[in-house]
Design a protein around this motif. Sequence first.
Motif, PDB file in Angstrom:
ATOM      1  N   GLY A 177      -6.326  -5.361 -16.421  1.00 13.41           N
ATOM      2  CA  GLY A 177      -6.928  -4.295 -17.215  1.00 13.41           C
ATOM      3  C   GLY A 177      -5.899  -3.287 -17.692  1.00 13.41           C
ATOM      4  O   GLY A 177      -4.933  -2.982 -16.979  1.00 13.41           O
ATOM      5  N   ALA A 178      -6.086  -2.775 -18.894  1.00  9.91           N
ATOM      6  CA  ALA A 178      -5.110  -1.862 -19.498  1.00  9.91           C
ATOM      7  C   ALA A 178      -4.953  -0.562 -18.725  1.00  9.91           C
ATOM      8  O   ALA A 178      -3.907   0.086 -18.786  1.00  9.91           O
ATOM      9  N   ASP A 179      -5.980  -0.156 -17.979  1.00 10.73           N
ATOM     10  CA  ASP A 179      -5.924   1.110 -17.238  1.00 10.73           C
ATOM     11  C   ASP A 179      -5.443   0.947 -15.799  1.00 10.73           C
ATOM     12  O   ASP A 179      -5.399   1.927 -15.047  1.00 10.73           O
ATOM     13  N   HIS A 180      -5.084  -0.264 -15.420  1.00 11.37           N
ATOM     14  CA  HIS A 180      -4.653  -0.504 -14.038  1.00 11.37           C
ATOM     15  C   HIS A 180      -3.399   0.308 -13.723  1.00 11.37           C
ATOM     16  O   HIS A 180      -2.474   0.405 -14.536  1.00 11.37           O
ATOM     17  N   ARG A 181      -3.368   0.881 -12.524  1.00  9.75           N
ATOM     18  CA  ARG A 181      -2.183   1.619 -12.045  1.00  9.75           C
ATOM     19  C   ARG A 181      -1.755   1.037 -10.701  1.00  9.75           C
ATOM     20  O   ARG A 181      -2.595   0.749  -9.844  1.00  9.75           O
ATOM     21  N   PHE A 182      -0.449   0.887 -10.544  1.00  8.39           N
ATOM     22  CA  PHE A 182       0.110   0.418  -9.277  1.00  8.39           C
ATOM     23  C   PHE A 182       0.360   1.624  -8.375  1.00  8.39           C
ATOM     24  O   PHE A 182       0.856   2.655  -8.840  1.00  8.39           O
ATOM     25  N   GLU A 183       0.047   1.479  -7.098  1.00  4.35           N
ATOM     26  CA  GLU A 183       0.205   2.591  -6.159  1.00  4.35           C
ATOM     27  C   GLU A 183       1.232   2.266  -5.075  1.00  4.35           C
ATOM     28  O   GLU A 183       1.206   1.186  -4.482  1.00  4.35           O
ATOM     29  N   THR A 184       2.116   3.219  -4.823  1.00  5.98           N
ATOM     30  CA  THR A 184       3.016   3.188  -3.674  1.00  5.98           C
ATOM     31  C   THR A 184       2.513   4.248  -2.705  1.00  5.98           C
ATOM     32  O   THR A 184       2.304   5.407  -3.105  1.00  5.98           O
ATOM     33  N   ARG A 185       2.311   3.862  -1.446  1.00  2.00           N
ATOM     34  CA  ARG A 185       1.673   4.782  -0.492  1.00  2.00           C
ATOM     35  C   ARG A 185       2.504   4.942   0.781  1.00  2.00           C
ATOM     36  O   ARG A 185       3.318   4.073   1.115  1.00  2.00           O
ATOM     37  N   VAL A 186       2.274   6.041   1.458  1.00  2.00           N
ATOM     38  CA  VAL A 186       2.875   6.294   2.765  1.00  2.00           C
ATOM     39  C   VAL A 186       1.748   6.368   3.785  1.00  2.00           C
ATOM     40  O   VAL A 186       0.820   7.173   3.640  1.00  2.00           O
ATOM     41  N   PHE A 187       1.829   5.503   4.806  1.00  6.09           N
ATOM     42  CA  PHE A 187       0.789   5.414   5.834  1.00  6.09           C
ATOM     43  C   PHE A 187       1.278   6.004   7.151  1.00  6.09           C
ATOM     44  O   PHE A 187       2.471   5.889   7.497  1.00  6.09           O
ATOM     45  N   ALA A 188       0.346   6.556   7.868  1.00  2.00           N
ATOM     46  CA  ALA A 188       0.589   6.958   9.261  1.00  2.00           C
ATOM     47  C   ALA A 188      -0.152   5.988  10.163  1.00  2.00           C
ATOM     48  O   ALA A 188      -1.384   5.892  10.104  1.00  2.00           O
ATOM     49  N   GLU A 189       0.580   5.247  10.994  1.00  2.00           N
ATOM     50  CA  GLU A 189      -0.047   4.351  11.964  1.00  2.00           C
ATOM     51  C   GLU A 189      -0.050   5.071  13.323  1.00  2.00           C
ATOM     52  O   GLU A 189       0.738   4.773  14.207  1.00  2.00           O
ATOM     53  N   GLY A 190      -0.902   6.023  13.404  1.00  2.00           N
ATOM     54  CA  GLY A 190      -1.015   6.855  14.595  1.00  2.00           C
ATOM     55  C   GLY A 190      -1.463   8.236  14.191  1.00  2.00           C
ATOM     56  O   GLY A 190      -1.453   8.610  13.006  1.00  2.00           O
ATOM     57  N   PRO A 191      -1.842   9.065  15.150  1.00  5.51           N
ATOM     58  CA  PRO A 191      -2.335  10.417  14.847  1.00  5.51           C
ATOM     59  C   PRO A 191      -1.193  11.379  14.544  1.00  5.51           C
ATOM     60  O   PRO A 191      -0.058  11.206  15.007  1.00  5.51           O
TER      61      PRO A 191
END
Length: 526
Positions: free
Chosen positions: A128-142
């Motif tokens: 789709g023309a409106d698709h955006r790719f995301e780069t994310r930062v996750f926390a695996e823990g509190p």
Amino acid sequence: MRADRLHRIEKTWIRSLVRRRALRSYGEMTQRISRRFFLGGVAASVGLGPALADAPLVSLRPQLRPRQKPVPGAQKLIADAGLPGMVAFAVADVKSGVGLESINAGAGLPPASVAKALTALYALDTLGADHRFETRVFAEGPVENGILQGDLVLAGGADPTLDTEGLARLAANLKAAGVREVRGAFKVYDGVLPRIHSIDPGQPDHLGYSPAISGIALNFNRVHFEWKRGTSGYSVTMDARTANYRPQVAMSRMTVVSRRMPVYTYEPAPGMDRWTVASGALGGGGARWLPVRKPALYAGDVFQTLARSQGIVLDKVQVVQTAPTGRVLARHASAPLRDIVRGMLKYSTNLTAEMVGMAASSGRIGTPASLAESAAEMCRWATDAYGMSSTLLVDHSGLGDASRMAPRDLVGALVQVRRAGILRPLLKPFAMPDASGRLVKAGPVAVAAKTGTLNFVSGLGGFVTASDGTELAFAIFTADMERRSRLKRSQRERPEGARAWNGQSRGLQRKLIERWAKVYAKGHKA
């Protein structure tokens, strides 16, 4: 007879005026001789009276219209070009879909970067023309009191346009989320796409347009190498520079070696890309972009530096292919896909083509095992969507010369997508010669097309609008595969004769387009 007599009298009188050198201007002449008197006298002498009261001084003769210069045939243009190898093309009227002219239209030749036009259509249709790719930062823990009691994961999302600026914003957003310290490991996840060492392994190691691929990329997977000669030898830097940042890179290392050839060598090493460069080739100083062969390590290395600038110290980079399951602390979204593919078509970025192509295949069949598998899925889609049954590609960028595309296939697809208004707005103008021979992008013949160039391979496909508004779709492929096959891997950066050959091919392409714009314009007369 009276008209003939009048004509002779007129000529005799005009000649007498020319001989009268004393009359310095037409104004003086009109003062001395009355035009009305003269015409009246001539008319009376032949008995015509007022019929010639408004006749010109010189009798009118039929004016011949300039004949249109014959337009050379396609075979003559090809013969005159003297281009070794094969020429194949097809052209069709967009409105009717009727094929107008072709030579070897069913022959499969390497499309080079013209393949990116098909990749753009494939990605837009699938994602789709409106698709955006995301780069994310996750926390695996509190996160407690600013301390992450667990691992931090930088997760790639197949964004081919992520740069150091984007990573810097992620680091700033991580701090804004309240993280001041990470007690666990620092991981980089690159598993959304397969790991590929080089887009085309047949290219020399140091060429920046054939980098590695994985689920995360940074700065088109290129590192900036700069050198300066000082009194005690050369100083070198490897960095991930952008407009506002210049973080040093530890995972890519360069050693200057006393030799003349080869200019560069590459050797993979644990946790790094190891390069050497010949001192005899460096001169006083300079810079160039080199490919990155370990993209996840590269992105992790740079993110460590940027996080440190925010006061967050991260552990050694660990590259993983298991998707994170924790909470998202920060995210960076790319521009819409339509803008990404427009940039890909304008700058012909190979990495972008491969990543968006494989991302599209992942949406259809799951993560492909290789570029070839992903390209094969794109070809199946092209056959179903546009009937491109003679197109067989090994990648999405056209860098691999084992790919084959038939001009007839591409023209058929172009006609269909033009009617849907999809591709032409994304293509860049192709310069054509004006009346003085200068190449201009805005002229009476408007061309929007994708170019493609490999050594002894050239392609061009797109649309041409003639001066009367007639719109055509075309594809032109030329290749001297025998000469290309003789090239050694080390010769593929600048082989002898390739630049001249490709220039000849571009010239032929322009002449063919000029022919079509004239011959198939509605107002043209043979």
